[in-house]
Design an enzyme around this catalytic site. Structure first.
Site, PDB file in Angstrom:
ATOM      1  N   ASN A   1      43.479  47.385  33.633  1.00  0.00           N
ATOM      2  CA  ASN A   1      43.298  46.312  34.619  1.00  0.00           C
ATOM      3  C   ASN A   1      41.906  45.714  34.381  1.00  0.00           C
ATOM      4  O   ASN A   1      40.905  46.305  34.777  1.00  0.00           O
ATOM      5  CB  ASN A   1      43.413  46.911  36.032  1.00  0.00           C
TER       6      ASN A   1
ATOM      7  N   LYS B   1      40.590  43.200  35.699  1.00  0.00           N
ATOM      8  CA  LYS B   1      40.019  42.529  36.881  1.00  0.00           C
ATOM      9  C   LYS B   1      39.481  41.155  36.467  1.00  0.00           C
ATOM     10  O   LYS B   1      40.073  40.511  35.605  1.00  0.00           O
ATOM     11  CB  LYS B   1      38.954  43.408  37.536  1.00  0.00           C
TER      12      LYS B   1
ATOM     13  N   HIS C   1      47.043  45.664  44.517  1.00  0.00           N
ATOM     14  CA  HIS C   1      45.806  46.400  44.216  1.00  0.00           C
ATOM     15  C   HIS C   1      44.922  46.396  45.467  1.00  0.00           C
ATOM     16  O   HIS C   1      44.923  45.430  46.230  1.00  0.00           O
ATOM     17  CB  HIS C   1      45.087  45.729  43.039  1.00  0.00           C
TER      18      HIS C   1
ATOM     19  N   GLU D   1      41.935  45.815  45.873  1.00  0.00           N
ATOM     20  CA  GLU D   1      41.033  44.654  45.971  1.00  0.00           C
ATOM     21  C   GLU D   1      41.796  43.438  46.496  1.00  0.00           C
ATOM     22  O   GLU D   1      41.242  42.613  47.222  1.00  0.00           O
ATOM     23  CB  GLU D   1      40.395  44.381  44.602  1.00  0.00           C
TER      24      GLU D   1
ATOM     25  N   GLU E   1      46.090  54.918  43.667  1.00  0.00           N
ATOM     26  CA  GLU E   1      44.670  54.649  43.462  1.00  0.00           C
ATOM     27  C   GLU E   1      43.911  54.899  44.765  1.00  0.00           C
ATOM     28  O   GLU E   1      43.849  54.025  45.631  1.00  0.00           O
ATOM     29  CB  GLU E   1      44.471  53.192  43.030  1.00  0.00           C
TER      30      GLU E   1
ATOM     31  N   GLY F   1      36.091  52.377  40.782  1.00  0.00           N
ATOM     32  CA  GLY F   1      34.799  51.811  40.400  1.00  0.00           C
ATOM     33  C   GLY F   1      33.599  52.590  40.910  1.00  0.00           C
ATOM     34  O   GLY F   1      32.478  52.111  40.868  1.00  0.00           O
TER      35      GLY F   1
ATOM     36  N   SER G   1      38.421  55.437  38.459  1.00  0.00           N
ATOM     37  CA  SER G   1      37.399  56.035  37.590  1.00  0.00           C
ATOM     38  C   SER G   1      37.982  56.927  36.490  1.00  0.00           C
ATOM     39  O   SER G   1      37.429  57.978  36.165  1.00  0.00           O
ATOM     40  CB  SER G   1      36.366  56.808  38.420  1.00  0.00           C
TER      41      SER G   1
END
Ligand code: PGA
Length: 251
Positions: free
Chosen positions: A9, A11, A95, A97, A167, A173, A213
C-alpha cells in the site's frame, strides 16, 4: 492450502518516475519468486502507466480506493470500471486512514466491497481496532462490527473472493507490530466469524492478511501463524529491497 498474498500500500507516496523505478526494481528482485501472490497499490494517477510496466511480471496491480457508483457527478472519485480499464485487479477498501481522515463508515465500506466484487475486482477489506479500543477491551467487538458490517448482504459466491486485512490501527506506521500471538488471536477470531457467516469451507479458504509495521525482519514470524496468510505493507513497500524481502517471506 491458502496461497499467501503480499500487498504493498503505497499510500500517497511516489511520483510517476519514482513509481516506475520502484516497480522495475521489484520486477528484477522478485523474478522467480514463488512464495505467494504479490500486488502493488500505487496512487490512482500511476495505475495506468504502472500496469503497462508490470505486464507479464506476475506482479498484480491494485487501487487504494473506489467509489460505489457506476459513474456520474462525483468529482474526485473513480469507479470500478475505470480501475478495471487501466489494469487494476485488486482494491484496498476501508483502510483506517480512509475511515479516520475521510469519514468512511462501515456502510460505505460494505457498499464499496459489494461493488468491487460485482465488478470482478478483489477487495482487500481492512478491519482493526484503535489503541483506545484495545485498551478498553473492545478489540473483538470492533472486529465483529467491521467484519459483519463490511460483508453484510454479500452472497457466498462473492464473499469467497474477499481478502480481509487485519490492521490494528496502533500498529500502522508506528513501528509497533502486533506480536505473532496477538495477530494470530485476531485472525482466528475473524476467521471464526466468517465461518459463522458463510460456513467452514469458505472461511478456511479466505485469505486474511496482517498489516501494521510489517518489515523484512518480522514478516516471517507473522506469516508462520496458522491464520495469517500474508501482509498488507505500507512504509516498507516503498523500498525495493524491503518489499522484495517481505514478498519472499522475510529474513
Ligand atoms: P505500515 O502501514 O506498514 O506503514 O504500518 C500499513 C498500512 O497502513 O496498510
Amino acid at each position: 492450502m491458502r496461497r499467501p498474498l503480499f500487498a504493498g500500500n503505497w499510500k500517497m507516496y511516489k511520483t510517476l518516475p519514482e513509481g516506475l523505478a520502484l516497480v522495475r526494481g521489484l520486477k528484477t528482485a522478485l523474478k522467480g519468486n514463488d512464495r505467494g501472490d504479490v500486488v502493488v497499490c500505487p496512487p490512482a494517477p500511476l495505475l495506468a502507466p504502472l500496469a503497462e510496466e508490470l505486464k507479464g511480471s506476475g506482479i498484480a496491480l491494485g487501487a487504494q480506493n473506489l467509489y460505489f457508483e457506476d459513474e456520474g457527478a462525483f468529482t474526485g472519485e473513480w469507479s470500478c470500471a475505470m480501475l478495471k480499464s487501466v489494469g487494476a485487479t485488486y482494491v484496498i477498501i476501508g483502510h483506517s486512514e480512509r475511515r479516520s481522515i475521510f469519514g468512511e463508515t462501515d456502510g460505505m465500506v460494505q457498499k464499496k466491497t459489494a461493488k468491487a466484487l460485482k465488478a470482478g475486482l478483489i477487495p482487500i477489506m481492512c478491519v482493526g481496532e484503535t489503541l483506545k479500543e484495545r485498551e478498553e477491551g473492545e478489540t473483538f467487538a470492533v472486529l465483529l462490527r467491521h467484519v459483519r458490517a463490511g460483508l453484510a448482504g454479500i452472497p457466498e459466491n462473492l464473499a469467497a473472493k474477499v481478502v480481509i486485512a487485519y490492521e490494528p490501527v496502533w500498529a500502522i506506521g508506528t513501528g509497533k507490530t502486533a506480536t505473532p500471538a496477538q495477530g494470530q488471536e485476531a485472525h482466528a477470531f475473524i476467521r471464526k466469524e466468517v465461518a459463522r457467516l458463510y460456513g467452514e469451507d469458505l472461511a478456511h479458504a479466505m485469505r486474511i492478511l496482517y498489516g501494521g509495521s510489517v518489515k523484512p525482519g518480522n514478516v516471517k514470524d507473522l506469516v508462520a501463524q496458522s491464520d495469517i496468510d500474508g501482509a498488507l505493507v505500507g512504509g516498507a513497500s516503498l523500498k525495493v529491497e524491503d518489499f522484495a524481502a517481505i514478498a519472499r517471506g522475510g529474513a
